[in-house]
Design an enzyme around this catalytic site. Structure first.
Site, PDB file in Angstrom:
ATOM      1  N   GLY A 154       0.870  -1.186   0.000  1.00 41.52           N
ATOM      2  CA  GLY A 154       0.000   0.000   0.000  1.00 41.52           C
ATOM      3  C   GLY A 154       0.896   1.222   0.000  1.00 41.52           C
ATOM      4  N   ARG A 155       0.324   2.328   0.452  1.00 40.13           N
ATOM      5  CA  ARG A 155       1.079   3.588   0.422  1.00 40.13           C
ATOM      6  C   ARG A 155       2.389   3.490   1.201  1.00 40.13           C
ATOM      7  NH1 ARG A 155      -4.577   6.129   0.658  1.00 40.13           N
ATOM      8  NH2 ARG A 155      -4.739   4.603   2.292  1.00 40.13           N
ATOM      9  N   ILE A 156       2.307   2.978   2.438  1.00 40.98           N
ATOM     10  CA  ILE A 156       3.513   2.961   3.282  1.00 40.98           C
ATOM     11  C   ILE A 156       4.510   1.907   2.777  1.00 40.98           C
ATOM     12  CG2 ILE A 156       4.409   2.643   5.636  1.00 40.98           C
ATOM     13  CD1 ILE A 156       1.618   3.658   6.640  1.00 40.98           C
ATOM     14  N   THR A 234       6.161  -2.407  11.523  1.00 40.04           N
ATOM     15  CA  THR A 234       5.672  -1.076  11.914  1.00 40.04           C
ATOM     16  C   THR A 234       4.171  -0.982  11.630  1.00 40.04           C
ATOM     17  OG1 THR A 234       6.286  -0.267   9.726  1.00 40.04           O
ATOM     18  CG2 THR A 234       7.840   0.182  11.517  1.00 40.04           C
ATOM     19  N   ARG A 236       0.936  -3.591  12.538  1.00 40.52           N
ATOM     20  CA  ARG A 236       0.184  -3.904  13.754  1.00 40.52           C
ATOM     21  C   ARG A 236       0.777  -5.179  14.358  1.00 40.52           C
ATOM     22  NH1 ARG A 236      -1.206   0.548  13.592  1.00 40.52           N
ATOM     23  NH2 ARG A 236      -3.298   1.443  13.546  1.00 40.52           N
ATOM     24  N   GLU A 265      -0.001  -4.882  22.762  1.00 39.33           N
ATOM     25  CA  GLU A 265       0.336  -3.488  23.003  1.00 39.33           C
ATOM     26  C   GLU A 265      -0.582  -2.817  24.034  1.00 39.33           C
ATOM     27  OE1 GLU A 265       1.338  -1.772  19.185  1.00 39.33           O
ATOM     28  OE2 GLU A 265       0.574   0.139  19.899  1.00 39.33           O
ATOM     29  N   HIS A 283       5.579   2.408  19.420  1.00 36.61           N
ATOM     30  CA  HIS A 283       4.584   2.746  18.383  1.00 36.61           C
ATOM     31  C   HIS A 283       4.670   4.228  17.983  1.00 36.61           C
ATOM     32  CE1 HIS A 283       0.466   1.418  16.598  1.00 36.61           C
ATOM     33  NE2 HIS A 283       1.095   2.268  15.803  1.00 36.61           N
ATOM     34  N   ILE A 284       5.785   4.577  17.361  1.00 35.00           N
ATOM     35  CA  ILE A 284       6.024   5.982  16.996  1.00 35.00           C
ATOM     36  C   ILE A 284       6.160   6.179  15.481  1.00 35.00           C
ATOM     37  CG2 ILE A 284       7.036   6.712  19.203  1.00 35.00           C
ATOM     38  CD1 ILE A 284       9.845   6.278  17.865  1.00 35.00           C
ATOM     39  N   GLY A 285       5.569   5.259  14.708  1.00 37.72           N
ATOM     40  CA  GLY A 285       5.685   5.330  13.247  1.00 37.72           C
ATOM     41  C   GLY A 285       5.394   6.710  12.681  1.00 37.72           C
TER      42      GLY A 285
HETATM   43  C1  DGY Z   1      -1.488   4.438  12.326  1.00 34.12           C
HETATM   44  O1  DGY Z   1      -1.805   5.579  11.988  1.00 34.12           O
HETATM   45  O2  DGY Z   1      -2.201   3.469  12.102  1.00 34.12           O
HETATM   46  C2  DGY Z   1      -0.181   4.298  12.981  1.00 34.12           C
HETATM   47  O3  DGY Z   1      -0.008   3.047  13.500  1.00 34.12           O
HETATM   48  C3  DGY Z   1       0.016   5.393  13.992  1.00 34.12           C
HETATM   49  O4  DGY Z   1       1.377   5.622  14.176  1.00 34.12           O
END
Ligand code: DGY
Length: 319
Positions: A154-156, A234, A236, A265, A283-285
């Site tokens: 996907g985008r990320i 990064t 879930r 988490e 969880h600081i993505g």
């Molecule tokens: C999201 O937006 O889903 C990310 O996990 C938040 O950092």
């Protein structure tokens, strides 16, 4: 019109809501609000602005008769019962795009940190153990010429993939369908999950959490991986069976893991905390000043649009 904001978020979003004459009721705490409290505080609200740590289930949705929109301050929305919200003709929105690059950067930071043992080496140095230059001290792995397996283009996933090409990596990816533009831009090859696991030196997870992706990486998947692979997550935590991840690290099957998310988490499996070859982040993505402000802005604008009778900017359902 009234909005319930479940936590502290950057002020920019709150200002947008107030400027539109919307009354804002905010739970000013970082701790996730308990269900009963959420229901009572949001009782007469037209909208909820919530975090990924707020589970917005059927019971909550049922208890809020005026609700028109649930605006999630995150791109992932597995914390919301979207199906039920849709049945009740309630919009659900998220914050895509604005966090793509910061999350891809963080995944890449984990890739380098694990491959080159950055955190372990930093600790070694701070502990006063750097006494002499050694030819075999803290040996890691090169990225150049290696294969990165991207689960979820996907985008990320795509933004992360583009970063890896700058480091001379070859890309394999697995998704439900091919993404030709990604292939054209990066030379990425579409493969089955098994092929990806078998052939990748590094694996990075960028797929959303759904019933299908829960424990997508389990005992069998670890056994298929290359010896000495590195796993980055990064997305879930529940996508990976954390117990099996610990086993794969303990047995030496994995060289290292870089994690920003956890199965339970914010609880973290104790064994992981003891391992030097694991980089653990809270969880600081999307945690940059710019991105968090943009998320706040987008989450608020989605609400404003719905309360004005318009379609939100970034809906995840259609009603
Ligand atoms: C999201 O937006 O889903 C990310 O996990 C938040 O950092």
């Amino acid at each position: 019109m009234k909005v319930f904001v479940t936590s502290i978020i950057p002020e920019i979003g709150i200002e947008i809501l107030k400027k539109e004459g919307i009354e804002v009721v905010q739970y000013k705490s970082y701790l996730p609000i308990e269900k009963d409290k959420l229901i009572s505080k949001a009782k007469n609200c037209d909208a909820i602005l919530c975090l990924l740590s707020n589970k917005i289930d059927k019971e909550i949705i049922e208890s809020l008769p005026k609700l028109k929109v649930i605006s999630n301050y995150a791109v992932g929305y597995n914390n919301i019962d979207v199906e039920y919200a849709t049945q009740r003709k309630i919009w659900v929105t998220n914050t895509p795009d604005v966090l793509t690059d910061s999350t891809a950067d963080l995944a890449f930071a984990l890739l380098l940190a694990t491959a080159r043992r950055i955190v372990e080496a930093d600790k070694f140095t701070r502990d006063g153990r750097f006494k002499i230059w050694q030819s075999d001290l803290m040996l890691g792995k090169d990225l150049k010429g290696k294969t990165i397996g991207i689960i979820g283009a996907g985008r990320i996933g795509q933004a992360f993939g583009k970063r890896t090409t700058g480091f001379g990596m070859k890309i394999l990816y697995y998704d439900k369908k091919r993404v030709l533009q990604f292939e054209n831009e990066t030379g990425a090859k579409f493969v089955s999950l098994n092929q990806l696991l078998k052939k990748s030196d590094f694996i990075s997870i960028h797929t959303p959490l759904t019933d299908e992706t829960y424990h997508m990486i389990d005992k069998k998947e670890f056994s298929i991986m290359k010896d000495g692979a590195i796993l980055i997550n990064t997305a879930r935590g529940e996508i990976v069976n954390e117990k099996e991840l610990v086993n794969a690290l303990k047995s030496g099957k994995l060289f290292a893991a870089g994690l920003d998310v956890y199965e339970f988490e914010p609880k973290i499996t104790k064994d992981l905390l003891k391992m030097n070859n694991v980089v653990l982040l809270p969880h600081i993505g999307s945690a940059t000043v710019e991105t968090r402000n943009k998320m706040s802005e987008l989450a608020a604008k989605n609400i404003v649009r719905v309360l004005k009778g318009k379609k939100p900017i970034t809906p995840v359902n259609s009603i």
